[in-house]
Scaffold this motif. Structure first.
Motif, PDB file in Angstrom:
ATOM      1  N   HIS A  87     -13.578   6.903  -0.188  1.00 18.96           N
ATOM      2  CA  HIS A  87     -12.808   5.488  -0.737  1.00 18.96           C
ATOM      3  C   HIS A  87     -14.721   4.326  -0.488  1.00 18.96           C
ATOM      4  O   HIS A  87     -14.779   3.569  -1.366  1.00 18.96           O
ATOM      5  CB  HIS A  87     -11.869   4.969   0.279  1.00 18.96           C
ATOM      6  CG  HIS A  87     -10.442   5.162   0.430  1.00 18.96           C
ATOM      7  ND1 HIS A  87      -9.979   4.592  -0.239  1.00 18.96           N
ATOM      8  CD2 HIS A  87      -9.908   5.918   1.297  1.00 18.96           C
ATOM      9  CE1 HIS A  87      -9.040   5.078  -0.499  1.00 18.96           C
ATOM     10  NE2 HIS A  87      -9.069   5.712   1.753  1.00 18.96           N
ATOM     11  N   LEU A  88     -15.017   4.982   0.088  1.00 17.33           N
ATOM     12  CA  LEU A  88     -17.233   4.126  -0.388  1.00 17.33           C
ATOM     13  C   LEU A  88     -17.418   4.024  -1.790  1.00 17.33           C
ATOM     14  O   LEU A  88     -18.116   3.067  -2.233  1.00 17.33           O
ATOM     15  CB  LEU A  88     -17.244   4.581   0.828  1.00 17.33           C
ATOM     16  CG  LEU A  88     -19.342   4.065   0.832  1.00 17.33           C
ATOM     17  CD1 LEU A  88     -19.426   2.872   0.977  1.00 17.33           C
ATOM     18  CD2 LEU A  88     -20.365   4.643   1.469  1.00 17.33           C
ATOM     19  N   LYS A  89     -17.501   5.505  -2.066  1.00 22.18           N
ATOM     20  CA  LYS A  89     -17.930   5.794  -3.367  1.00 22.18           C
ATOM     21  C   LYS A  89     -17.379   4.896  -4.616  1.00 22.18           C
ATOM     22  O   LYS A  89     -17.809   4.049  -5.087  1.00 22.18           O
ATOM     23  CB  LYS A  89     -17.684   7.718  -3.595  1.00 22.18           C
ATOM     24  CG  LYS A  89     -18.557   6.984  -4.676  1.00 22.18           C
ATOM     25  CD  LYS A  89     -17.747   9.230  -5.944  1.00 22.18           C
ATOM     26  CE  LYS A  89     -18.087   9.849  -7.472  1.00 22.18           C
ATOM     27  NZ  LYS A  89     -18.710   7.907  -7.675  1.00 22.18           N
ATOM     28  N   ASP A  90     -15.686   4.825  -3.714  1.00 23.41           N
ATOM     29  CA  ASP A  90     -14.692   4.153  -5.042  1.00 23.41           C
ATOM     30  C   ASP A  90     -15.869   2.404  -5.369  1.00 23.41           C
ATOM     31  O   ASP A  90     -15.104   2.163  -6.164  1.00 23.41           O
ATOM     32  CB  ASP A  90     -13.473   4.276  -4.879  1.00 23.41           C
ATOM     33  CG  ASP A  90     -12.122   3.309  -6.111  1.00 23.41           C
ATOM     34  OD1 ASP A  90     -12.768   3.531  -7.151  1.00 23.41           O
ATOM     35  OD2 ASP A  90     -11.309   3.389  -4.861  1.00 23.41           O
ATOM     36  N   LYS A  91     -15.819   2.343  -4.030  1.00 27.03           N
ATOM     37  CA  LYS A  91     -15.895   0.586  -3.888  1.00 27.03           C
ATOM     38  C   LYS A  91     -16.983  -0.017  -3.929  1.00 27.03           C
ATOM     39  O   LYS A  91     -17.433  -0.234  -4.690  1.00 27.03           O
ATOM     40  CB  LYS A  91     -15.779   0.528  -2.379  1.00 27.03           C
ATOM     41  CG  LYS A  91     -16.374  -1.020  -1.881  1.00 27.03           C
ATOM     42  CD  LYS A  91     -15.881  -1.152  -0.480  1.00 27.03           C
ATOM     43  CE  LYS A  91     -16.963  -0.739  -0.052  1.00 27.03           C
ATOM     44  NZ  LYS A  91     -16.983  -0.810   1.849  1.00 27.03           N
ATOM     45  N   LYS A  92     -18.415   1.089  -3.974  1.00 33.37           N
ATOM     46  CA  LYS A  92     -19.883   1.222  -4.405  1.00 33.37           C
ATOM     47  C   LYS A  92     -20.119   1.533  -5.508  1.00 33.37           C
ATOM     48  O   LYS A  92     -20.521   0.521  -6.289  1.00 33.37           O
ATOM     49  CB  LYS A  92     -20.531   1.726  -3.029  1.00 33.37           C
ATOM     50  CG  LYS A  92     -20.529   0.874  -2.065  1.00 33.37           C
ATOM     51  CD  LYS A  92     -21.849   1.605  -1.096  1.00 33.37           C
ATOM     52  CE  LYS A  92     -23.052   0.804  -1.833  1.00 33.37           C
ATOM     53  NZ  LYS A  92     -24.265   1.163  -0.759  1.00 33.37           N
ATOM     54  N   TYR A  93     -19.141   2.638  -5.658  1.00 26.43           N
ATOM     55  CA  TYR A  93     -19.881   3.082  -7.761  1.00 26.43           C
ATOM     56  C   TYR A  93     -18.854   3.293  -8.144  1.00 26.43           C
ATOM     57  O   TYR A  93     -19.118   3.513  -9.817  1.00 26.43           O
ATOM     58  CB  TYR A  93     -20.388   4.571  -6.867  1.00 26.43           C
ATOM     59  CG  TYR A  93     -21.994   4.481  -5.676  1.00 26.43           C
ATOM     60  CD1 TYR A  93     -22.517   4.058  -7.051  1.00 26.43           C
ATOM     61  CD2 TYR A  93     -21.558   5.018  -5.145  1.00 26.43           C
ATOM     62  CE1 TYR A  93     -24.133   3.583  -5.342  1.00 26.43           C
ATOM     63  CE2 TYR A  93     -22.418   4.759  -4.178  1.00 26.43           C
ATOM     64  CZ  TYR A  93     -24.134   4.391  -4.074  1.00 26.43           C
ATOM     65  OH  TYR A  93     -24.334   4.051  -3.394  1.00 26.43           O
ATOM     66  N   GLY A  94     -17.453   2.984  -7.800  1.00 28.49           N
ATOM     67  CA  GLY A  94     -16.019   3.875  -9.091  1.00 28.49           C
ATOM     68  C   GLY A  94     -16.299   4.904  -9.620  1.00 28.49           C
ATOM     69  O   GLY A  94     -17.007   6.458  -8.770  1.00 28.49           O
ATOM     70  N   TYR A  95     -15.581   5.220 -10.745  1.00 32.43           N
ATOM     71  CA  TYR A  95     -15.134   6.141 -10.794  1.00 32.43           C
ATOM     72  C   TYR A  95     -15.627   6.501 -12.432  1.00 32.43           C
ATOM     73  O   TYR A  95     -15.299   5.626 -12.939  1.00 32.43           O
ATOM     74  CB  TYR A  95     -14.123   7.585 -10.529  1.00 32.43           C
ATOM     75  CG  TYR A  95     -14.156   7.852  -9.149  1.00 32.43           C
ATOM     76  CD1 TYR A  95     -14.661   8.720  -8.884  1.00 32.43           C
ATOM     77  CD2 TYR A  95     -13.433   6.475  -8.079  1.00 32.43           C
ATOM     78  CE1 TYR A  95     -14.240   9.809  -7.309  1.00 32.43           C
ATOM     79  CE2 TYR A  95     -13.845   7.284  -6.680  1.00 32.43           C
ATOM     80  CZ  TYR A  95     -14.314   8.608  -6.614  1.00 32.43           C
ATOM     81  OH  TYR A  95     -13.877   8.678  -4.841  1.00 32.43           O
ATOM     82  N   GLN A  96     -16.029   7.404 -13.359  1.00 33.51           N
ATOM     83  CA  GLN A  96     -16.133   7.534 -14.551  1.00 33.51           C
ATOM     84  C   GLN A  96     -15.478   8.272 -15.334  1.00 33.51           C
ATOM     85  O   GLN A  96     -14.812   9.093 -14.547  1.00 33.51           O
ATOM     86  CB  GLN A  96     -17.326   8.439 -15.196  1.00 33.51           C
ATOM     87  CG  GLN A  96     -19.115   7.883 -14.571  1.00 33.51           C
ATOM     88  CD  GLN A  96     -19.347   6.747 -14.815  1.00 33.51           C
ATOM     89  OE1 GLN A  96     -19.004   6.699 -15.121  1.00 33.51           O
ATOM     90  NE2 GLN A  96     -19.648   5.779 -13.396  1.00 33.51           N
ATOM     91  N   LYS A  97     -14.562   7.156 -15.907  1.00 33.43           N
ATOM     92  CA  LYS A  97     -13.657   7.591 -16.891  1.00 33.43           C
ATOM     93  C   LYS A  97     -13.695   8.102 -18.053  1.00 33.43           C
ATOM     94  O   LYS A  97     -14.781   8.129 -19.071  1.00 33.43           O
ATOM     95  CB  LYS A  97     -12.796   6.968 -17.218  1.00 33.43           C
ATOM     96  CG  LYS A  97     -12.415   5.065 -16.906  1.00 33.43           C
ATOM     97  CD  LYS A  97     -10.811   4.707 -16.810  1.00 33.43           C
ATOM     98  CE  LYS A  97     -10.479   3.949 -16.799  1.00 33.43           C
ATOM     99  NZ  LYS A  97     -10.059   4.235 -15.365  1.00 33.43           N
ATOM    100  N   ARG A  98     -13.011  10.017 -17.942  1.00 36.16           N
ATOM    101  CA  ARG A  98     -13.405  10.450 -18.962  1.00 36.16           C
ATOM    102  C   ARG A  98     -12.884  11.312 -19.609  1.00 36.16           C
ATOM    103  O   ARG A  98     -11.397  10.942 -19.692  1.00 36.16           O
ATOM    104  CB  ARG A  98     -13.701  12.237 -18.166  1.00 36.16           C
ATOM    105  CG  ARG A  98     -14.094  12.335 -16.750  1.00 36.16           C
ATOM    106  CD  ARG A  98     -14.745  13.876 -16.639  1.00 36.16           C
ATOM    107  NE  ARG A  98     -15.818  13.453 -15.172  1.00 36.16           N
ATOM    108  CZ  ARG A  98     -15.721  15.017 -14.400  1.00 36.16           C
ATOM    109  NH1 ARG A  98     -15.111  15.219 -14.303  1.00 36.16           N
ATOM    110  NH2 ARG A  98     -17.185  14.409 -13.705  1.00 36.16           N
TER     111      ARG A  98
END
Length: 102
Positions: A87-98
Motif C-alpha cells: 500500500h505504501l508503494k502504491d501511495k508513494k510511487y505507484g506501479y508502472q503500467k506494463r
C-alpha cells in the motif's frame, strides 16, 4: 548482540517520540537512521506496522529500500507487513503500467 542494541534503540526512539529532545533519543535516532534496513526488517518480522509507519514518516528510506523490504516480507511470509508495504508503494510511487502487446 547487534539485535539487542537495535531493539534497545527502537524502544528508546518510540518511547520518546513525542518529546524527542533527550540526548538518548537523538542517539537512538542517529543509530536507527544508519541501520534503517535492519530496523525495518526487525519490525517486519514482528509485523509492527504502526512502528513501520512511524519510521517511514522520517523519510529515511527510498523506493529502492522499500522494494527490498517488500521482498523481505514476501520471503518471510509476513502478510500484514507485506500488505502495508505494498500500500505504501502504491501511495508513494505507484506501479508502472506494463505493455504486453505482441
Amino acid at each position: 548482540m547487534q539485535d539487542k542494541k537495535l531493539e534497545q534503540a527502537l524502544e528508546i526512539y518510540f518511547q520518546n517520540i513525542p518529546a524527542g529532545e533527550s540526548e538518548e533519543f537523538r542517539e537512538a535516532q542517529k543509530y536507527l537512521k544508519l541501520r534503517i534496513r535492519s530496523a525495518m526488517e526487525l519490525l517486519i518480522e514482528k509485523e509492527d506496522t504502526e512502528r513501520m509507519e512511524q519510521l517511514e514518516k522520517c523519510g529515511w528510506f527510498s523506493e529502492n529500500e522499500l522494494m527490498v523490504f517488500i521482498r523481505y516480507a514476501q520471503e518471510k511470509t509476513k502478510l500484514r507487513a507485506l500488505v502495508w508495504l505494498l500500500h505504501l508503494k502504491d501511495k508513494k510511487y505507484g506501479y508502472q503500467k506494463r505493455e504486453f502487446s505482441l
